[in-house]
Write a protein that holds these residues in place. Structure first.
Motif, PDB file in Angstrom:
ATOM      1  N   GLY A  20       0.817  -1.208   0.000  1.00  0.00           N
ATOM      2  CA  GLY A  20       0.000   0.000   0.000  1.00  0.00           C
ATOM      3  C   GLY A  20       0.851   1.258   0.000  1.00  0.00           C
ATOM      4  O   GLY A  20       2.025   1.236  -0.335  1.00  0.00           O
ATOM      5  N   ALA A  21       0.232   2.379   0.390  1.00  0.00           N
ATOM      6  CA  ALA A  21       0.923   3.672   0.345  1.00  0.00           C
ATOM      7  C   ALA A  21       1.982   3.741   1.444  1.00  0.00           C
ATOM      8  O   ALA A  21       1.677   3.535   2.614  1.00  0.00           O
ATOM      9  CB  ALA A  21      -0.089   4.784   0.514  1.00  0.00           C
ATOM     10  N   LYS A  71       4.304   9.060  -0.418  1.00  0.00           N
ATOM     11  CA  LYS A  71       3.777  10.364  -0.028  1.00  0.00           C
ATOM     12  C   LYS A  71       4.714  11.484  -0.476  1.00  0.00           C
ATOM     13  O   LYS A  71       4.294  12.496  -1.030  1.00  0.00           O
ATOM     14  CB  LYS A  71       3.636  10.367   1.504  1.00  0.00           C
ATOM     15  N   GLU A 105      -8.411  -2.403  -0.872  1.00  0.00           N
ATOM     16  CA  GLU A 105      -8.054  -1.588   0.304  1.00  0.00           C
ATOM     17  C   GLU A 105      -7.003  -0.543  -0.076  1.00  0.00           C
ATOM     18  O   GLU A 105      -7.024   0.579   0.418  1.00  0.00           O
ATOM     19  CB  GLU A 105      -7.489  -2.473   1.422  1.00  0.00           C
ATOM     20  N   VAL A 106      -6.078  -0.932  -0.951  1.00  0.00           N
ATOM     21  CA  VAL A 106      -5.010  -0.019  -1.350  1.00  0.00           C
ATOM     22  C   VAL A 106      -5.579   1.182  -2.112  1.00  0.00           C
ATOM     23  O   VAL A 106      -5.102   2.299  -1.955  1.00  0.00           O
ATOM     24  CB  VAL A 106      -3.918  -0.763  -2.169  1.00  0.00           C
ATOM     25  N   ASP A 119      -8.363   2.666  -1.487  1.00  0.00           N
ATOM     26  CA  ASP A 119      -8.813   3.605  -0.452  1.00  0.00           C
ATOM     27  C   ASP A 119      -7.631   4.336   0.181  1.00  0.00           C
ATOM     28  O   ASP A 119      -7.686   5.542   0.425  1.00  0.00           O
ATOM     29  CB  ASP A 119      -9.595   2.861   0.644  1.00  0.00           C
ATOM     30  N   GLU A 120      -6.546   3.583   0.450  1.00  0.00           N
ATOM     31  CA  GLU A 120      -5.364   4.204   1.066  1.00  0.00           C
ATOM     32  C   GLU A 120      -4.808   5.313   0.183  1.00  0.00           C
ATOM     33  O   GLU A 120      -4.430   6.381   0.652  1.00  0.00           O
ATOM     34  CB  GLU A 120      -4.262   3.156   1.292  1.00  0.00           C
ATOM     35  N   GLU A 165      -7.045   8.328   0.232  1.00  0.00           N
ATOM     36  CA  GLU A 165      -6.849   9.054   1.502  1.00  0.00           C
ATOM     37  C   GLU A 165      -5.599   9.920   1.437  1.00  0.00           C
ATOM     38  O   GLU A 165      -5.574  11.045   1.921  1.00  0.00           O
ATOM     39  CB  GLU A 165      -6.701   8.055   2.656  1.00  0.00           C
ATOM     40  N   LEU A 166      -4.553   9.357   0.841  1.00  0.00           N
ATOM     41  CA  LEU A 166      -3.292  10.082   0.707  1.00  0.00           C
ATOM     42  C   LEU A 166      -3.487  11.336  -0.141  1.00  0.00           C
ATOM     43  O   LEU A 166      -2.992  12.421   0.192  1.00  0.00           O
ATOM     44  CB  LEU A 166      -2.257   9.151   0.077  1.00  0.00           C
ATOM     45  N   ALA A 197      -0.937  -2.328  11.284  1.00  0.00           N
ATOM     46  CA  ALA A 197      -0.675  -2.393   9.840  1.00  0.00           C
ATOM     47  C   ALA A 197      -1.163  -3.757   9.368  1.00  0.00           C
ATOM     48  O   ALA A 197      -1.604  -4.569  10.175  1.00  0.00           O
ATOM     49  CB  ALA A 197       0.812  -2.226   9.585  1.00  0.00           C
ATOM     50  N   SER A 198      -1.064  -4.032   8.077  1.00  0.00           N
ATOM     51  CA  SER A 198      -1.584  -5.314   7.576  1.00  0.00           C
ATOM     52  C   SER A 198      -0.672  -6.465   7.996  1.00  0.00           C
ATOM     53  O   SER A 198       0.505  -6.278   8.281  1.00  0.00           O
ATOM     54  CB  SER A 198      -1.667  -5.246   6.052  1.00  0.00           C
ATOM     55  N   ARG A 250       2.184  -0.544  13.170  1.00  0.00           N
ATOM     56  CA  ARG A 250       2.879   0.570  12.521  1.00  0.00           C
ATOM     57  C   ARG A 250       3.114   1.682  13.539  1.00  0.00           C
ATOM     58  O   ARG A 250       2.191   2.153  14.186  1.00  0.00           O
ATOM     59  CB  ARG A 250       2.078   1.113  11.350  1.00  0.00           C
TER      60      ARG A 250
END
Length: 609
Positions: free
Chosen positions: A107-108, A113, A142-143, A145-146, A149-150, A438-439, A444
C-alpha cells in the motif's frame, strides 16, 4: 501562439522503493517492440551501474522512450529512496504527468507520499498503477482507499482526485482497468497514458528555451545536459545563451555541437528538435542543472526549483595508517580531491568543501545511503582513503538557537518487538507520534526523531526485530536541538602493536568481546580489532606468541578454538565507528582505527576532554 504537440507524451514513473517501477518500465519497453524478438534482455535493464544491480535500487533517474500508435512516449524512471530525492524533484519539471506505482500488498508508504506531494505541487495529473496484484496476499481494493486518503491528505484538487486506476503485474507483463477481468498485456496502461496525460504545449515560433533537468557525464564528450524543449526549437550548430534564473550573472554564448533524442535505451543523433521533445545536448562544458538555453536575441531563463540542501556530512581524509598505499591505486590528496570534485558533475545533492588542511575534504549529502554509495563507487575504482563518522549539519535561527535536521520514521514491526523499538528510539530522542495496526499482524509506529538519532541504528533495528521489521524515514525540515545522544554503549578492542594476528593472541582476546579479524590479518597499533563487551576501550595484544619451554609443545596450540570473526560490511562499519575513530577504506579491506594511533597521545587527548 501556444500549440499542442499530439505525437509526444512525457511521463515520469514515481513510487516507493521496491514497488516495481523499474520492472514496469522493462515491460513497457518489451511490449512496444524496442527489443528484437530474439534479443537477450537483462532484468531491470534500466538499473545500469553495478551497485544499482546488487542492491536492487535505482539511484540515478534514467530516460527512455517507446513508440505506441505513432506517439512517442518519453518515460523517466526515478529513484524511490529519500536520499536521492534531489533526483526526483527536478525530473518532474520535464514531464506533463506521472504514473504512481503502488504495491498491492504494502500500500501507500512514506516515500509514496514524498514523491506524490512533489507531483501534486506541480499540478501534474496522476495515473495510479496498483502493481503486483498477482501477489498471494495482495489487497488491491483496500489499497485504492489508502491512495485516495493520501490524495486528500495532500490536498489534491478535484481533477487530481478523479484519477484513473490501472491494475498491473509488471512481472507478468499484464495490466487491466477492471479487477474482475484479468489483463493479457500492457495495452490498457498505454491507452490510459495517451488519453489521460496531456500532450506537451509550447510556442514553436518563440525563441528557444530548454531547461536542463539532468546532467549525464561521459568521458569522451564531457557533460551532457538533458532537458525538455519548452518553446521554439533547437538545432545543431545553433548559437544559444546559457543562463540561470537563480544566478543572474551567468550569461554566456555557447554553441550546440551535438543533439540527441531518446529511442528505447539508446541516444539517437538528430539535427533539430521541436517543442515537447526531451533532448540531450553535448558540447557545452559549463552546463549545470537548472540552466536554461535561450534564444540569443531574447534571452528568458526559466525559474527552477532549488535543490534540497544536504543534511549530513563526513570527512574524506588521505589514508595515513601504517598500511597506507599497499592496496589502492589512487592514494594522494590530489587524486582524492579530483575524484570528489568530479562527482559533482552528476550528483546535484552533494557538496564538497576544502578544509583547513589539504589532507581532508568535507563531503555533505542527503543521508547515510547517499554517502555510502559514493564510498563504495570510489573503492571499486581503486581509491584508498579514510572517512570519519557521519555528523548532521546544524542551522541556527534568527535568535541564535541551534536547529537540527528532523526525520519522520515509519516502522512496521511484528507486535512482540514494538516495545523494544519504542524504547530504543526514545533513547535516541525519538518521539512517538502515532501507533496503529498495519496489515499482516504488524504494528505501525510513527516517530519524529533527529537525523543523528538514526545514525548507526539500522543494524541494531534488524537485530532487535530478528530481520522482520521494515523502517522508512523521510526528511521533515529543521527543528530545535534535542540534546545529546549517547551512540554506543560498548567500547573498542584496540591492537597494541603492529604485526600479523596470531591464533594464540586472538584466543585470549576473544573472551573480551567480539572480534572483527581472524588469524593472519595484518594489524597495527591503534587499529580497532573488535568490540568490547563493556563500555571502555581496552588495548590487547593479538600478535602475542606462546612462550615455548621444554615442557610445553607447540602442538597444544592446535586445540585452541576461535569463534569466527564478525566481518563488517561498509554500512555496518560506518554505523559502528565512534567520533574519535576513522574507517580506513581500500579496494580490498575495511579497517577501523583510532584517529590518534599513539596510545600515550591518545590518553592525553582523552584526559583533556
Amino acid at each position: 501562439m501556444k500549440q499542442t504537440r499530439e505525437d509526444i507524451r512525457n511521463v515520469a514513473i514515481i513510487a516507493h522503493v521496491d514497488h516495481g517501477k523499474t520492472t514496469l518500465v522493462d515491460e513497457l519497453l518489451k511490449q512496444s517492440g524496442v527489443f528484437r524478438e530474439n534479443q537477450e534482455v537483462a532484468e531491470r535493464v534500466m538499473d545500469s551501474n553495478d551497485i544499482e544491480r546488487e542492491r536492487g535500487i535505482t539511484i540515478l533517474s534514467k530516460n527512455t522512450a517507446v513508440m505506441y500508435k505513432n506517439t512517442k512516449i518519453n518515460i523517466i524512471d526515478t529513484p524511490g529512496h529519500a536520499d536521492f530525492g534531489g533526483e526526483v524533484e527536478r525530473v518532474l519539471k520535464m514531464v506533463n504527468g506521472v504514473i504512481l506505482v503502488v504495491d498491492a500488498f504494502e500500500g501507500a508508504m512514506p516515500q509514496t507520499k514524498f514523491v506524490l506531494r512533489k507531483a501534486l505541487e506541480l499540478k501534474l495529473p496522476v495515473i495510479v498503477c496498483i502493481n503486483k496484484i498477482d501477489r498471494p496476499e495482495a489487497r488491491p481494493t483496500e489499497v485504492i482507499d489508502e491512495v485516495l486518503e493520501l490524495f486528500l491528505d495532500l490536498e489534491a484538487s478535484d481533477e487530481q482526485l478523479d484519477c484513473p486506476f490501472v491494475f498491473a503485474s509488471a512481472k507478468a507483463g499484464t495490466a487491466t482497468l477492471d479487477l474482475d477481468t484479468p489483463g493479457t498485456n500492457m495495452v490498457p496502461l498505454f491507452e490510459t497514458i495517451l488519453s489521460y496525460i496531456p500532450a506537451p504545449q509550447g510556442d514553436p515560433d518563440a525563441g528557444t528555451q530548454v531547461l536542463i533537468s539532468t546532467i549525464d557525464y561521459n568521458e569522451y564528450v564531457g557533460r551532457i545536459g538533458v532537458g525538455k524543449v519548452d518553446n521554439g526549437s533547437i538545432r545543431v550548430n545553433q548559437e544559444v545563451m546559457l543562463m540561470n534564473h537563480h544566478d543572474p550573472d551567468k550569461q554566456k554564448k555557447v554553441k550546440v555541437s551535438k543533439l540527441y533524442e531518446f529511442d528505447g535505451l539508446n541516444k539517437v543523433e538528430v539535427q533539430s528538435a521541436d517543442i515537447g521533445s526531451i533532448v540531450a545536448i553535448s558540447g557545452i562544458a559549463d552546463i549545470h542543472i537548472g540552466d536554461t538555453l535561450c534564444d540569443v536575441n531574447n534571452p528568458q531563463p526559466i525559474p527552477f526549483q532549488k535543490i534540497s540542501e544536504p543534511t549530513i556530512a563526513m570527512h574524506f581524509i588521505v589514508n595515513d595508517s601504517p598500511l597506507a598505499g599497499q592496496e589502492g591505486k589512487y592514494i594522494t590528496s590530489r587524486h582524492l580531491r579530483d575524484r570528489l570534485y568530479r562527482e559533482l558533475n552528476t550528483d546535484v545533492s552533494l557538496r564538497v568543501e576544502d578544509t583547513d588542511t589539504t589532507e581532508a575534504f568535507k563531503v555533505s549529502g542527503r543521508g547515510e545511503l547517499h554517502l555510502s554509495v559514493l564510498i563504495e563507487n570510489m573503492r571499486r575504482e581503486g581509491y584508498e582513503f579514510a572517512v570519519s563518522k557521519a555528523e548532521v549539519l546544524y542551522h541556527t535561527d534568527e535568535k541564535g538557537h541551534k536547529l537540527e535536521p528532523m526525520e519522520l520514521v515509519y516502522v512496521d514491526v511484528p507486535e512482540e518487538f514494538s516495545g523494544t523499538v519504542i524504547e530504543k528510539l526514545s533513547q535516541r530522542k525519538g518521539e512517538l507520534r502515532n501507533m496503529g495496526a498495519a496489515s499482516g499482524g504488524y504494528t505501525r509506529l510513527e516517530f519524529s526523531i533527529p537525523s543523528r538519532g538514526l545514525i548507526g541504528y539500522r543494524g541494531e533495528f534488524m537485530t532487535d526485530t530478528k530481520g522482520n521489521g521494515i523502517m522508512n524515514s523521510i526528511f521533515d525540515g529543521y527543528g530545535p536541538y534535542k540534546g545529546d545522544i549517547q551512540y554506543r554503549k560498548q567500547g573498542s578492542l584496540i591492537a597494541f602493536e603492529a604485526g600479523d594476528a596470531i591464533t594464540y593472541g586472538l584466543y585470549n582476546a576473544q573472551e573480551r568481546g567480539t572480534l572483527f579479524i581472524g588469524p593472519g590479518d595484518k594489524v597495527y597499533s591503534g587499529m580497532v580489532v573488535g568490540q568490547n563487551g563493556k563500555a571502555e576501550d581496552i588495548e590487547i595484544n593479538v600478535c602475542k606468541k606462546k612462550q615455548l619451554t621444554n615442557t610445553r609443545s607447540s602442538s597444544a596450540d592446535e586445540a585452541l578454538r576461535l569463534t569466527p570473526p564478525k566481518i563488517l560490511s561498509l554500512e555496518q562499519a560506518l554505523e559502528f565507528i565512534d567520533t574519535d575513530e576513522l574507517l580506513e577504506v581500500t579496494p580490498k579491506s575495511l579497517r577501523i582505527r583510532k584517529k590518534i594511533l599513539d596510545p600515550t597521545l591518545r590518553k592525553r587527548a582523552g584526559m583533556k576532554k
